[in-house]
Scaffold this motif. Structure first.
Motif, PDB file in Angstrom:
ATOM      1  N   PRO A 276       0.560  -1.241   0.195  1.00  0.00           N
ATOM      2  CA  PRO A 276       0.052   0.195   0.139  1.00  0.00           C
ATOM      3  C   PRO A 276       1.003   1.358  -0.184  1.00  0.00           C
ATOM      4  N   GLU A 280       1.452   4.270  -3.302  1.00  0.00           N
ATOM      5  CA  GLU A 280       1.432   5.528  -3.129  1.00  0.00           C
ATOM      6  C   GLU A 280       2.487   6.236  -3.413  1.00  0.00           C
ATOM      7  N   ARG A 337       5.639   6.748   4.837  1.00  0.00           N
ATOM      8  CA  ARG A 337       4.397   6.529   5.502  1.00  0.00           C
ATOM      9  C   ARG A 337       3.600   7.661   5.472  1.00  0.00           C
ATOM     10  N   GLU A 338       4.058   8.934   5.258  1.00  0.00           N
ATOM     11  CA  GLU A 338       3.439  10.003   5.163  1.00  0.00           C
ATOM     12  C   GLU A 338       3.431  10.534   3.659  1.00  0.00           C
ATOM     13  N   ARG A 358      -5.928   2.489  -8.600  1.00  0.00           N
ATOM     14  CA  ARG A 358      -5.167   1.864  -7.607  1.00  0.00           C
ATOM     15  C   ARG A 358      -5.290   0.472  -7.493  1.00  0.00           C
TER      16      ARG A 358
ATOM     17  N   ARG B  15      -8.024   7.489   0.913  1.00  0.00           N
ATOM     18  CA  ARG B  15      -6.790   7.152   1.711  1.00  0.00           C
ATOM     19  C   ARG B  15      -7.324   6.534   3.068  1.00  0.00           C
ATOM     20  N   PHE B  17      -9.821   5.037   4.628  1.00  0.00           N
ATOM     21  CA  PHE B  17     -10.343   3.807   4.755  1.00  0.00           C
ATOM     22  C   PHE B  17      -9.783   2.822   4.239  1.00  0.00           C
ATOM     23  N   LEU B  19      -6.301   2.751   4.391  1.00  0.00           N
ATOM     24  CA  LEU B  19      -5.027   2.703   5.337  1.00  0.00           C
ATOM     25  C   LEU B  19      -5.702   2.119   6.990  1.00  0.00           C
ATOM     26  N   LEU B  50      -2.181   8.058  11.065  1.00  0.00           N
ATOM     27  CA  LEU B  50      -1.650   7.686   9.700  1.00  0.00           C
ATOM     28  C   LEU B  50      -2.569   8.196   8.813  1.00  0.00           C
TER      29      LEU B  50
END
Lengths: 401, 65
Positions: A276, A280, A337-338, A358, B15, B17, B19, B50
């Motif tokens: 995931p 991104e 992560r961000e 996606r 993003r 739901f 993560l 997050l």
């Protein structure tokens, strides 16, 4: 082909079809961010390019000063006989408020996570069928053997178009997105076969309604009235064009990255929980899509003297590399992560197909690396990138054995 | 702590739901919403943070419950 003068300075004379921009735009954008940060060109009748995240965000969120009447920058401006603002030729992407929200709400349920996630087994099967076709070969083309086939096959099923027409779709997409240098008359001529194809599909669905998006659009109503045929046509063109080489480009660029970075490939193979975050980061680092807006009225904006009908090129890929917003912005960090990237845009025009994109991206990468846990670029010189507002590798020879 | 989504800002990027599916759900348009009473702690607070850090629209906030 029109021969254009080479770009003298990207700050004052930029051209997103210039070979340097097409092949490696990132150093150009970095330079513009520090020097401008809004670049201008007289080409295309006048256009601006904000190179920072702040500039891109401001324009994307400002539907008062900018119109989405057309989103593909070209030599002409939208034809007067097209659907008038605020609907535009391909609603909702070409629509402005308040109509935009109505047209968008109509199609969003079809692209919401529920119906899209249900497509996963079909997409996985499709990827495996494509990989089966090239099994045993030492070099396969990640673009023309794999990535380019996946989105059209999915979109074809969603719209309910005939099995054999995927090559045609790719040609249509090429015309819409890459023919921007042609004179306006030639461009209109180019669109004729696309209109003819869609007319035939619409008539076929009117005669034989079925459970697909085309029939849904033909039956859909706004305030108790069926959509005009122009609206149905425009939305179908949008779904076809926006749904194909965007994801194909993101997938191609992701495979290109993995081919060049064996450490990232090994981590993705060995640590599936990274997927995931990796997806991104692929989307941030190789965001394929750039959008355009038109200036509604003469004004001073971001310190620039903008004129009515000037273009704004909304460089989401450039915003994604802005160090003001992203730490180590010019590094690909597979477990970042961000990641508030703008690959799918920002504001009311957020890509309606992002859930589908996606899903296709993830499944296509999963199946590819499952089959080929190690692969490299067979010949870096053979990799070619699409020009225009959707950037990704078209030819991508990969050595898989 | 309690997590909120500003429905005016949410544009359905999905993003949150993706993560943090235990904290966020989605409606028929694909827009995110907070599940249950939105009270988060421990693991669910970490997931909510997050999601907050990944929302491109800055639609998520976390405050005192």
């Amino acid at each position: 082909m029109t021969i254009k003068p080479p770009v003298s300075d990207f700050a004052t004379d930029w051209d997103h079809t210039d070979p340097q921009w097409v092949n490696d735009p990132y150093p150009i954008w970095e330079d513009l961010r520090t020097r401008c940060p809004v670049a201008h060109t007289d080409r295309y009748g006048g256009a601006w390019f904000p190179a920072t995240h702040a500039g891109v965000s401001a324009v994307a969120n400002d539907t008062e000063h900018f119109t989405s009447r057309t989103v593909v920058l070209g030599n002409g401006r939208p034809m007067e006989d097209a659907l008038p603002a605020p609907i535009g030729v391909a609603p909702p992407i070409t629509s402005d408020p308040p109509f935009h929200q109505i047209a968008r709400r109509l199609i969003l349920p079809a692209f919401a996570p529920g119906p899209i996630n249900a497509l996963e087994p079909m997409i996985r099967q499709l990827c495996n069928d494509l990989l089966d076709r090239v099994v045993g070969r030492g070099v396969i083309n990640g673009g023309s053997d794999y990535a380019q086939f996946i989105p059209p096959a999915v979109i074809k099923r969603m719209l309910g178009f005939p099995e054999a027409d995927e090559d045609l779709f790719r040609e249509f997409v090429h015309i819409v997105l890459e023919g921007i240098d042609l004179p306006v008359e030639e461009r209109i001529e180019q669109f004729a076969p696309i209109e003819e194809y869609f007319r035939i599909q619409i008539e076929d669905h009117q005669a034989h309604p079925r459970n697909d998006l085309t029939t849904f659009l033909l039956n859909a109503e706004i305030l108790g009235e069926k959509l005009s045929i122009e609206h149905v046509f425009g939305t179908m063109v949008l779904i076809l064009v926006a749904g194909i080489d965007t994801t194909w480009s993101a997938l191609g660029a992701s495979l290109w990255h993995l081919a060049k970075n064996p450490d990232d490939l090994a981590r993705l193979v060995n640590e599936p929980d990274l997927m995931p975050f990796a997806i991104e980061e692929f989307l941030r680092f190789y965001a394929p899509v750039t959008m355009a807006r038109l200036v509604k009225e003469d004004m001073e904006y971001l310190g620039c003297p903008m004129k009515q009908d000037d273009w704004i090129l909304l460089g989401f890929p450039a915003a994604n590399r802005d160090p003001e917003v992203f730490e180590r912005a010019d590094e690909f960090i597979i477990d970042r992560r961000e990641n508030r990237h703008l690959a799918f845009g920002l504001g009311i025009h957020r890509c309606a197909g992002s859930n589908l994109a996606r899903l296709e991206l993830r499944v296509a990468i999963e199946e590819f690396i499952r089959r080929y846990p190690r692969f490299t670029l067979a010949d870096p010189a053979q990799v070619t990138w699409a020009q225009g507002q959707v950037r990704g590798p078209r030819s991508l020879p990969l050595r898989v054995a | 702590m309690k997590v909120f989504i500003d429905a005016q800002r949410c544009q359905g990027h999905g993003r949150c739901f993706s993560l943090a599916p235990s904290v966020f759900g989605f409606d028929e348009l694909g827009n995110g919403h907070v599940l249950g009473d939105g009270v988060v702690e421990g693991e669910s607070l970490a997931l909510a943070r997050l999601a907050e850090a990944n929302c491109p629209e800055h639609a998520i906030s976390i405050g005192e419950s």
